[in-house]
Design a protein around this motif. Structure first.
Motif, PDB file in Angstrom:
ATOM      1  N   GLN A  28       0.784  -1.128   0.034  1.00 29.38           N
ATOM      2  CA  GLN A  28       0.100  -0.034   0.103  1.00 29.38           C
ATOM      3  C   GLN A  28       0.946   1.481   0.121  1.00 29.38           C
ATOM      4  O   GLN A  28       0.421   2.091  -0.657  1.00 29.38           O
ATOM      5  N   SER A  56      -6.950   2.699  -4.558  1.00 28.70           N
ATOM      6  CA  SER A  56      -6.256   2.026  -3.605  1.00 28.70           C
ATOM      7  C   SER A  56      -6.771   2.410  -2.049  1.00 28.70           C
ATOM      8  O   SER A  56      -6.987   1.271  -1.289  1.00 28.70           O
ATOM      9  N   THR A  57      -7.266   3.585  -1.586  1.00 26.02           N
ATOM     10  CA  THR A  57      -7.642   3.611  -0.542  1.00 26.02           C
ATOM     11  C   THR A  57      -9.058   3.187  -0.312  1.00 26.02           C
ATOM     12  O   THR A  57      -9.421   2.611   0.627  1.00 26.02           O
ATOM     13  N   SER A  61      -9.241   0.156   2.637  1.00 30.63           N
ATOM     14  CA  SER A  61      -9.950   0.844   3.672  1.00 30.63           C
ATOM     15  C   SER A  61     -11.473   0.683   3.949  1.00 30.63           C
ATOM     16  O   SER A  61     -11.892   0.196   4.832  1.00 30.63           O
ATOM     17  N   PHE A 229      -3.987  12.618   8.099  1.00 30.94           N
ATOM     18  CA  PHE A 229      -3.818  12.475   6.571  1.00 30.94           C
ATOM     19  C   PHE A 229      -3.632  14.205   6.535  1.00 30.94           C
ATOM     20  O   PHE A 229      -3.057  14.350   5.281  1.00 30.94           O
ATOM     21  N   GLY A 346     -10.254   5.455   6.450  1.00 26.55           N
ATOM     22  CA  GLY A 346     -10.603   5.993   5.049  1.00 26.55           C
ATOM     23  C   GLY A 346     -11.313   7.190   4.893  1.00 26.55           C
ATOM     24  O   GLY A 346     -11.117   8.171   4.256  1.00 26.55           O
ATOM     25  N   GLY A 349      -8.975  10.022   5.580  1.00 26.01           N
ATOM     26  CA  GLY A 349      -8.293  10.217   4.219  1.00 26.01           C
ATOM     27  C   GLY A 349      -8.969  11.078   3.408  1.00 26.01           C
ATOM     28  O   GLY A 349      -8.563  11.918   2.747  1.00 26.01           O
TER      29      GLY A 349
END
Length: 394
Positions: A28, A56-57, A61, A229, A346, A349
């Protein structure tokens, strides 16, 4: 049935789980490092690169609670080695993917491997820790992930520089080796699972699930993740654009903050076992606000010292809140881990996006000041949490 000495963590079991966490999150962490190479060699736009980060996140997540629900209803320990393998293979294939869509699918495959690994691994991290040492054990488990995420760029970048984008294929090797180790350890790890009742396969409830405290604690995690984040996204730019330093110095400041977080993880776990989860979480939120205000008025060098403490206060309680979530929902510990380690992080983020818009309009100093106010909300929410989960006595 393996037994745990009270107050102790099974070192072999936790070593395997923490190493698996490292080699999973390594992939990751490699995603961001690959973006400049994809932009240079395949001509993808900044927007397309951002979409890869979002994919990806989202895959790693936000869908973690779904894997948590699955593991609660039908435990499947093989998700741990399979998750590590999928995470590594997905990133390995990015370098030879023929087009953008296939690259996106490879990133999603890797993210889903990350999502599959965490809830089941966090469940077993709970099992191999004694009741009075859960936060300590989870801190050992979490620091593996912290190290892996930090090592991702350090592993992927030299491979691509040496072999071009196909160099990502080497990322499959450590993932395959780690998956083999976890497959070998599965029989021993299974011995730590609570025994099923003799009357049948249905589990005896471990206690009452406390949804109210769990939701409030999840909001604390979301606030903390937004601060984290926000700092990860803007500390380097703050040093360069606001404090007038070089970009290299900004990266040093960010690295020091992340190292402070890793140290805080190892410190906060034992403290939480000794003094209580809620007290440590509340103390971290109360410390974080003045530390961030102090950082906003200091120069570059003194600010770095403060950033180490900020990292410890922010990242240090990741393991603590995972244990708290499992103790609030003792019958759904996989789901609890998926929410505290995935979904709520997540959400934090995603909150970095409006912070970026704020930075464009009002400057990065304003963003740092806003980030300093957020822990106050987290502290209020943490104060409302019960001192002990009634189901666990922790």
């Amino acid at each position: 049935m393996s037994t745990i000495v009270e107050g102790r963590v099974d070192r072999r079991g936790m070593g395997a789980l923490s190493a698996g966490h490292l080699f999973t999150d390594l992939n990751q962490g490699a995603v961001a490092a690959l973006l400049p190479f994809l932009e240079a060699h395949r001509g993808i736009s900044l927007a397309a690169a951002g979409a890869l980060v979002f994919a990806s996140t989202a895959s790693s997540s936000i869908i973690q609670p779904l894997f948590g629900v699955f593991s609660d209803r039908r435990p499947f320990p093989a998700l741990m080695p399979l998750g590590v393998l999928a995470a590594g293979v997905g990133i390995a294939l990015v370098g030879i993917a023929p087009g953008y869509l296939s690259t996106l699918l490879c990133v999603v495959l890797s993210g889903m491997g990350v999502a599959a690994f965490h809830p089941e691994a966090a469940r077993f991290a709970n099992y191999v820790s004694s009741k009075s040492g859960r936060a300590r054990g989870m801190s050992f488990f979490s620091v593996g992930g912290n190290a892996g995420f930090a090592l991702g760029p350090a592993v992927a970048t030299p491979l691509v520089l040496a072999f071009g984008l196909p160099g990502t294929l080497f990322m499959a090797i450590p993932a395959a080796l780690m998956a083999a180790v976890l497959f070998h350890e599965l029989p021993r790890l299974r011995e730590f699972r609570p025994e099923e009742p003799a009357s049948g396969p249905r589990r005896v409830p471990a206690g009452r699930d406390e949804w109210g405290p769990f939701v409030r604690m999840t909001l604390v995690v979301a606030v903390r993740s937004l601060v984290y984040f926000g700092l990860v996204s803007f500390v380097s730019s703050y040093y360069h654009g606001t404090l007038g330093t070089s970009e290299a110095m900004g990266n040093v400041a960010l690295t020091l903050m992340l190292f402070g977080g890793a140290a805080g993880t190892l410190i906060a776990g034992p403290l939480a076992d000794r003094f209580g989860r809620r007290r440590v979480l509340l103390a971290s939120m109360c410390l974080l606000a003045p530390l961030l205000f102090l950082f906003s008025v200091l120069g570059p060098e003194a600010g770095m010292v403060v950033l180490v403490l900020v990292g410890a206060s922010t990242v240090g309680t990741f393991a603590v809140t995972t244990v708290m979530g499992q103790e609030y929902l003792p019958n759904r510990i996989g789901f609890a881990a998926g929410v505290t380690m995935g979904f709520s992080i997540g959400l934090g983020g995603a909150g970095a996006v409006p912070l970026g818009v704020m930075a464009d309009h009002f400057g990065l100093h304003a963003v740092v000041v806003v980030l300093a106010f957020l822990p106050v909300i987290g502290a209020v929410l943490a104060y409302t949490l019960p001192g002990k989960a009634r189901s666990s006595g922790a």
